[in-house]
Design a protein around this motif. Sequence first.
Motif: not given
Length: 177
Positions: A2, A54-55, A57-59, A61-62, A104-105
């Motif tokens: 990010d 969720g947010k 976990l997404a942070f 992962a990125r 991580t997607g």
Amino acid sequence: MDDIVKQAMAKWPNVPDCFGWLGLDARGQWFLRDDATQAQGAFPDSKGSLLEHGKLLAFIARNYAHDDQGRWFFQNGPQRVYVELEAAPLVWRLQPDGQVQAHTGVLAMPEACIVDEQGRAYFMTALGLGLVHSLDVGLVADGLEQGRWPQEEVPAARLAQRFGFIPSPAQHQTAQM
């Protein structure tokens, strides 16, 4: 990574690294490990609190990556939080198109299938080694029977050295002191 994380790193370049506070289990779940949890023992025997937001976990992962020593970390703003690994730095799920998707997607193409002495399956990809999620082991077995990937047997105790990752940066850090 990010942009806000990159900006924080530039603004505060000397924030100390963090060890032992974050764990990744064999199913791709993140665990927060406070002082009390760490005092109870090493990961994964003492896991800590499952992260479910969720947010967050997404942070994570990125902003999940590794350094030149093979230590995987989450870059949390200016602070590098090294991750304790139960099995491998990535956990893969098979996709219908033949790719695998990390916890991580991120998508990758399997280059080889590694099997340890306990029958656990791992995929080597351009992103690194990852454990196959337990729900996909049957699909991997079918793929191996069909010859979809080269297969190699490697003892679990040799995976980290062979594939260049450090399962416990906290223990590694302590050993170097």
